[in-house]
Design an enzyme around this catalytic site. Sequence first.
Site, PDB file in Angstrom:
ATOM      1  N   ASN A 172       0.830  -1.204   0.000  1.00 38.07           N
ATOM      2  CA  ASN A 172       0.000   0.000   0.000  1.00 38.07           C
ATOM      3  C   ASN A 172       0.866   1.255   0.000  1.00 38.07           C
ATOM      4  O   ASN A 172       2.009   1.209   0.464  1.00 38.07           O
ATOM      5  CB  ASN A 172      -0.917   0.005   1.232  1.00 38.07           C
ATOM      6  CG  ASN A 172      -2.150  -0.843   1.023  1.00 38.07           C
ATOM      7  OD1 ASN A 172      -2.710  -0.874  -0.062  1.00 38.07           O
ATOM      8  ND2 ASN A 172      -2.584  -1.536   2.066  1.00 38.07           N
TER       9      ASN A 172
ATOM     10  N   CYS B  56      -5.206  -7.323  -3.607  1.00 38.92           N
ATOM     11  CA  CYS B  56      -5.821  -6.986  -2.327  1.00 38.92           C
ATOM     12  C   CYS B  56      -6.846  -8.078  -2.040  1.00 38.92           C
ATOM     13  O   CYS B  56      -7.294  -8.775  -2.943  1.00 38.92           O
ATOM     14  CB  CYS B  56      -6.493  -5.612  -2.442  1.00 38.92           C
ATOM     15  SG  CYS B  56      -7.253  -4.991  -0.929  1.00 38.92           S
ATOM     16  N   HIS B  57      -7.195  -8.252  -0.781  1.00 37.13           N
ATOM     17  CA  HIS B  57      -8.206  -9.272  -0.465  1.00 37.13           C
ATOM     18  C   HIS B  57      -9.548  -8.664  -0.086  1.00 37.13           C
ATOM     19  O   HIS B  57     -10.402  -9.339   0.472  1.00 37.13           O
ATOM     20  CB  HIS B  57      -7.710 -10.184   0.664  1.00 37.13           C
ATOM     21  CG  HIS B  57      -7.187  -9.452   1.850  1.00 37.13           C
ATOM     22  ND1 HIS B  57      -5.878  -9.538   2.265  1.00 37.13           N
ATOM     23  CD2 HIS B  57      -7.787  -8.603   2.713  1.00 37.13           C
ATOM     24  CE1 HIS B  57      -5.706  -8.782   3.325  1.00 37.13           C
ATOM     25  NE2 HIS B  57      -6.852  -8.206   3.623  1.00 37.13           N
TER      26      HIS B  57
ATOM     27  N   HIS C 297      -9.955  -0.262  -2.754  1.00 35.90           N
ATOM     28  CA  HIS C 297     -10.562   0.208  -1.507  1.00 35.90           C
ATOM     29  C   HIS C 297     -11.790   1.095  -1.747  1.00 35.90           C
ATOM     30  O   HIS C 297     -12.381   1.581  -0.788  1.00 35.90           O
ATOM     31  CB  HIS C 297      -9.551   0.949  -0.617  1.00 35.90           C
ATOM     32  CG  HIS C 297      -8.557   0.031   0.015  1.00 35.90           C
ATOM     33  ND1 HIS C 297      -7.734   0.426   1.060  1.00 35.90           N
ATOM     34  CD2 HIS C 297      -8.232  -1.254  -0.230  1.00 35.90           C
ATOM     35  CE1 HIS C 297      -6.960  -0.583   1.423  1.00 35.90           C
ATOM     36  NE2 HIS C 297      -7.244  -1.611   0.645  1.00 35.90           N
TER      37      HIS C 297
END
Length: 450
Positions: A148, A170-171, A200
């Site tokens: 990140n 990303c999860h 996000h």
Amino acid sequence: MTKIAFIGAGSTVFMKNLIGDALLRPALADAHIALMDIDRARLDESALVARKLVASLGTGASVTATTDRRAALDGADFVILAFQIGGYKPCTVTDFDIPKSYGLRQTIADTLGIGGIMRGLRTVPHIWAVAEDMRQLCPNALLMNYVNPMAINTWALTARYPDIAQVGLCHSVQGTAFELARDLGLDVADLRYRAAGINHMAFYLSLEAREGDGWRDLYPALREGYQAGRIPLESHWNPRCPNLVRYEVMQHFGHFVTESSEHFAEYVPWFIKSHRPDLIEQFRIPLDEYPKRCEEQIAAWGAQAEALKTAPRIEHKASNEYAATIMDSIVTGTPSVIYGNVANDGFIPQLPQGAAVEVPTLVDANGLQPTVVSGLPPHLVALMRTNLNVQELTVQALLHQNREHIYHAAYLDPHTAAELDLRQIRALVDDLLAAHGDWMPDWCRTKRAA
């Protein structure tokens, strides 16, 4: 033999999960795992764990460990990035403490906001350095980035090194699906969904559950459950972090966002306000959450490391991370679909070309083939643009070594702008850059008066 270079392998638990996932795949079971980290002690611990994992699973994989990044990258087929420049101390602490002195509170500070901007500035040059080495040592390798701020890193990497195949991972998409299934008492295996946006801040455009021979839209049940107070259920992993912010946003924007409430609260101007403590209480927003997690992880790490090192064998259950799935599909040609962060080449036509977008992505022997997702609701696009502004200006600052664009990015950050005026923001940026010192690129240190 497939070679997997893991840069930042001192993150032992995360390394164990990703490498363990790979070793469960027959096509990757005899891979050469090249672990690299600048911290020799943590690297040696990771190497011990990785070798014990290989022995426990009975695979033919080999493990090497080095502090030489170029040696790890030489001849690699896949490159995994998982490092944090500046670490928890001093850099994360600085990213929280100095804004707090201005009255600006944060929760995670690793993706957007003033903390995300600072992390991007100190991280991107190191990712560029990896890409430069890859050009020379493994130009055909796929870079899988777990670092990140994902969107800033992905955008900047493609802008400077468009020839390097890469995907940001990303999860949040698959992790949120699990949370929603749990809230509704469903098995996540019975869900199907389509999501798209930016990292996000992607949204489930459709979310359905198997019902008989068909599929049922789950949004009515989510809305009704939230209004009735039955959901969200208490967090199964951290009681400080309920999902109230995301459900509230769903009520007003019609779709559920894929990143956690503690993250999302600081991407928008509506929840964290110095003059509205009632909002913090109502939505149970965990201020200073990331430092708390870091302290807890540091406290727990010694026992975890010792347990892994002394255990006679290490068991591994597949995680929900995408890295092993991607590598297996490329090596075997067996197709899979993941959610990847890639440079926008028309994949979301409503968002800027070149921006980092998160879309469904087909993976097979041809590599990654992102899906075009059009027709996003305009209000969701508008919300994403508020974050894209910050990401783009941070990337422009890096590409052109322009300190003014750092201020511009901070001026336009939704949360920062909701709390501070222009002069305060400029002074805050100056204080942060000065405090980070050598962790920042040299060009960041030259300033002129506003």
